[in-house]
Design a protein around this motif. Structure first.
Motif, PDB file in Angstrom:
ATOM      1  N   SER A   1      27.430  27.708  32.764  1.00 26.01           N
ATOM      2  CA  SER A   1      26.937  27.254  31.461  1.00 26.01           C
ATOM      3  C   SER A   1      27.178  28.331  30.419  1.00 26.01           C
ATOM      4  N   GLY A   2      27.374  27.905  29.179  1.00 22.66           N
ATOM      5  CA  GLY A   2      27.533  28.854  28.096  1.00 22.66           C
ATOM      6  C   GLY A   2      26.192  29.317  27.569  1.00 22.66           C
ATOM      7  N   VAL A   3      26.213  29.980  26.438  1.00 23.21           N
ATOM      8  CA  VAL A   3      24.985  30.473  25.796  1.00 23.21           C
ATOM      9  C   VAL A   3      25.028  30.082  24.325  1.00 23.21           C
ATOM     10  N   ASP A   4      23.873  30.127  23.672  1.00 24.42           N
ATOM     11  CA  ASP A   4      23.819  29.898  22.236  1.00 24.42           C
ATOM     12  C   ASP A   4      24.617  30.982  21.512  1.00 24.42           C
ATOM     13  N   ALA A   5      25.134  30.618  20.349  1.00 23.99           N
ATOM     14  CA  ALA A   5      26.008  31.547  19.620  1.00 23.99           C
ATOM     15  C   ALA A   5      25.318  32.863  19.310  1.00 23.99           C
ATOM     16  N   ASP A   6      24.027  32.820  18.947  1.00 18.99           N
ATOM     17  CA  ASP A   6      23.365  34.077  18.581  1.00 18.99           C
ATOM     18  C   ASP A   6      23.229  35.008  19.776  1.00 18.99           C
ATOM     19  N   LEU A   7      22.976  34.444  20.955  1.00 23.27           N
ATOM     20  CA  LEU A   7      22.883  35.283  22.151  1.00 23.27           C
ATOM     21  C   LEU A   7      24.259  35.825  22.528  1.00 23.27           C
ATOM     22  N   GLY A   8      25.300  35.006  22.380  1.00 24.40           N
ATOM     23  CA  GLY A   8      26.648  35.468  22.683  1.00 24.40           C
ATOM     24  C   GLY A   8      27.080  36.607  21.777  1.00 24.40           C
ATOM     25  N   ILE A   9      26.830  36.469  20.477  1.00 24.84           N
ATOM     26  CA  ILE A   9      27.193  37.521  19.523  1.00 24.84           C
ATOM     27  C   ILE A   9      26.423  38.797  19.828  1.00 24.84           C
ATOM     28  N   ASP A  10      25.142  38.644  20.092  1.00 24.38           N
ATOM     29  CA  ASP A  10      24.308  39.809  20.405  1.00 24.38           C
ATOM     30  C   ASP A  10      24.773  40.489  21.692  1.00 24.38           C
ATOM     31  N   GLY A  11      25.160  39.688  22.686  1.00 24.37           N
ATOM     32  CA  GLY A  11      25.606  40.257  23.956  1.00 24.37           C
ATOM     33  C   GLY A  11      26.932  40.987  23.837  1.00 24.37           C
ATOM     34  N   ILE A  12      27.827  40.464  23.028  1.00 23.66           N
ATOM     35  CA  ILE A  12      29.088  41.171  22.778  1.00 23.66           C
ATOM     36  C   ILE A  12      28.804  42.508  22.108  1.00 23.66           C
ATOM     37  N   ASP A  13      27.892  42.486  21.141  1.00 25.08           N
ATOM     38  CA  ASP A  13      27.576  43.717  20.422  1.00 25.08           C
ATOM     39  C   ASP A  13      26.916  44.736  21.347  1.00 25.08           C
TER      40      ASP A  13
ATOM     41  N   GLY B   1      28.841  30.638  14.942  1.00 26.02           N
ATOM     42  CA  GLY B   1      27.630  31.400  14.667  1.00 26.02           C
ATOM     43  C   GLY B   1      27.525  31.872  13.240  1.00 26.02           C
ATOM     44  N   ALA B   2      27.973  31.034  12.293  1.00 30.32           N
ATOM     45  CA  ALA B   2      27.951  31.457  10.892  1.00 30.32           C
ATOM     46  C   ALA B   2      26.543  31.789  10.407  1.00 30.32           C
ATOM     47  N   ASN B   3      25.529  31.157  10.992  1.00 24.24           N
ATOM     48  CA  ASN B   3      24.154  31.412  10.562  1.00 24.24           C
ATOM     49  C   ASN B   3      23.469  32.521  11.357  1.00 24.24           C
ATOM     50  N   CYS B   4      24.206  33.147  12.262  1.00 25.14           N
ATOM     51  CA  CYS B   4      23.624  34.176  13.120  1.00 25.14           C
ATOM     52  C   CYS B   4      23.723  35.549  12.474  1.00 25.14           C
ATOM     53  N   GLU B   5      22.698  36.354  12.700  1.00 23.11           N
ATOM     54  CA  GLU B   5      22.724  37.710  12.196  1.00 23.11           C
ATOM     55  C   GLU B   5      23.700  38.556  13.000  1.00 23.11           C
ATOM     56  N   GLY B   6      24.093  39.682  12.410  1.00 22.44           N
ATOM     57  CA  GLY B   6      24.913  40.638  13.141  1.00 22.44           C
ATOM     58  C   GLY B   6      26.399  40.446  12.908  1.00 22.44           C
ATOM     59  N   PRO B   7      27.185  41.378  13.437  1.00 23.02           N
ATOM     60  CA  PRO B   7      28.637  41.305  13.262  1.00 23.02           C
ATOM     61  C   PRO B   7      29.224  40.158  14.057  1.00 23.02           C
ATOM     62  N   HIS B   8      30.356  39.666  13.599  1.00 24.34           N
ATOM     63  CA  HIS B   8      31.084  38.625  14.307  1.00 24.34           C
ATOM     64  C   HIS B   8      32.473  39.118  14.729  1.00 24.34           C
ATOM     65  N   SER B   9      32.749  40.396  14.478  1.00 21.79           N
ATOM     66  CA  SER B   9      34.081  40.927  14.739  1.00 21.79           C
ATOM     67  C   SER B   9      33.973  42.413  15.084  1.00 21.79           C
ATOM     68  N   TRP B  10      34.782  42.828  16.066  1.00 23.57           N
ATOM     69  CA  TRP B  10      34.756  44.211  16.549  1.00 23.57           C
ATOM     70  C   TRP B  10      36.194  44.667  16.815  1.00 23.57           C
ATOM     71  N   THR B  11      36.420  45.978  16.702  1.00 23.94           N
ATOM     72  CA  THR B  11      37.726  46.551  17.000  1.00 23.94           C
ATOM     73  C   THR B  11      37.562  47.649  18.044  1.00 23.94           C
ATOM     74  N   VAL B  12      38.333  47.538  19.116  1.00 23.89           N
ATOM     75  CA  VAL B  12      38.286  48.498  20.219  1.00 23.89           C
ATOM     76  C   VAL B  12      39.601  49.265  20.241  1.00 23.89           C
ATOM     77  N   HIS B  13      39.560  50.542  19.867  1.00 22.96           N
ATOM     78  CA  HIS B  13      40.748  51.396  19.908  1.00 22.96           C
ATOM     79  C   HIS B  13      40.724  52.171  21.229  1.00 22.96           C
ATOM     80  N   MET B  14      41.632  51.849  22.134  1.00 23.30           N
ATOM     81  CA  MET B  14      41.721  52.547  23.424  1.00 23.30           C
ATOM     82  C   MET B  14      42.831  53.585  23.357  1.00 23.30           C
ATOM     83  N   HIS B  15      42.569  54.779  23.905  1.00 24.24           N
ATOM     84  CA  HIS B  15      43.513  55.884  23.804  1.00 24.24           C
ATOM     85  C   HIS B  15      43.363  56.775  25.028  1.00 24.24           C
ATOM     86  N   PRO B  16      44.146  57.842  25.148  1.00 23.87           N
ATOM     87  CA  PRO B  16      44.148  58.631  26.386  1.00 23.87           C
ATOM     88  C   PRO B  16      42.815  59.277  26.760  1.00 23.87           C
TER      89      PRO B  16
END
Length: 308
Positions: A142-154, A184-199
């Motif tokens: 099962s999936g999760v609500d958008a606000d929980l998904g956004i929070d979990g990614i963060d 999740g347009a009505n959800c608080e918090g960021p909706h986008s992240w950038t991961v810079h991987m390096h040595p």
């Protein structure tokens, strides 16, 4: 996301976890937890709940020693009592969190606004991800609500991997993974992240949330003014009321601009799907992927959360 919502999510995930465990049977393998059966997963999560509850109940200021931890959790029950043992610990943890003093001071291991907020959030996601593991042992997750998904990614990106664990994401050739939740347009918090991987590890940032585009409505019908127009005032419109978490998420608008940084690979999709994918609980084949997909392979190989 408010602490109360985290506690509600923890409670719901624990109930679903029990249902999935009873359907699967203790000897069923759990594909997303290699070498574990349902038995080991129920033991693990029941252990974690009792471990977490000890810090909250005792206001423990320092990390438990191995001996103290074993005493706090107690012996593992027989198979016939295992699910009931899990339920007892889960219920006790939920009740502790619901009745805890907001000013609670105790040990915790990720940045947070307060120890209570940390434990509610961490146990909500710990239980939700393992609920998905159990469901996946016998059928679809099962999936999760958008606000929980956004929070979990963060929490995953900015909590776990923005700390010393960032070195687990090191790679010889620098690359960038850009992650965008499309709902999740009505959800608080960021909706986008950038991961810079390096040595030497990874640098992770939150990207600014897009400003919602407002569609102008019809012009108001003029009414006779009893106050000179030069001094009349209009009431400040109230902010839109967020949709309840159980309602369907709004249809996402198509992207209107490129990611804020140049990415080797960009991953877009609903927050629920991104959440499970970044926790390596589902594939990304049905999500929107742009660029070098080997970056996602690298993520799946290196992004593993272990206590040590």
């Amino acid at each position: 996301m408010e602490t109360g919502r985290h506690i509600d999510a923890l409670e719901r995930a624990g109930l679903d976890f029990v249902d999935a465990a009873e359907r699967a049977g203790l000897d069923t393998p759990v594909p997303t937890c290699p070498e574990w059966t349902v038995r080991e997963l129920v033991q693990h999560l029941g252990y974690v709940h009792r471990w977490a509850a000890t810090y909250i109940r005792d206001r423990r200021p320092t990390m438990l020693t191995d001996t103290e931890e074993a005493e706090a959790v107690g012996p593992m029950p027989a198979d016939a009592d295992l699910v009931a043992w899990f339920q007892t610990g889960h219920t006790a943890l939920v009740d502790l969190l619901r009745t805890a003093d907001p000013a609670l001071a105790c040990w915790h291991f990720l940045p947070s606004g307060s120890p209570l907020a940390f434990w509610a959030r961490r146990q909500a996601h710990e239980t939700t991800i393992h609920r998905a593991d159990l469901q996946g042992a016998t059928g679809p997750m099962s999936g999760v609500d958008a606000d929980l998904g956004i929070d979990g990614i963060d929490e995953l990106l900015m909590g776990f991997y923005a700390t010393t664990r960032a070195r687990r994401l090191r790679c010889d050739t620098p690359c960038t993974l850009s992650v965008h939740a499309t709902d999740g347009a009505n959800c608080e918090g960021p909706h986008s992240w950038t991961v810079h991987m390096h040595p030497t590890g990874a640098t992770i940032t939150r990207n600014p949330s897009p400003t919602p585009t407002l569609t102008p409505g019809p012009a108001p019908t003029p009414t006779p003014a009893t106050t000179p127009l030069s001094t009349a005032t209009s009431p400040t419109p109230a902010p839109p009321t967020p949709a309840p978490p159980t309602s369907a998420p709004p249809t996402p608008a198509p992207p209107t601009s490129a990611p804020p940084t140049s990415a080797t690979c960009t991953l877009r999709g609903p927050a629920s799907d991104l959440y499970l994918a970044l926790w390596n609980r589902r594939p990304t084949t049905d999500l929107h992927v742009e660029g070098d997909e080997s970056v996602l392979t690298q993520w799946r190989t290196r992004a593993t959360i272990r206590w040590t």
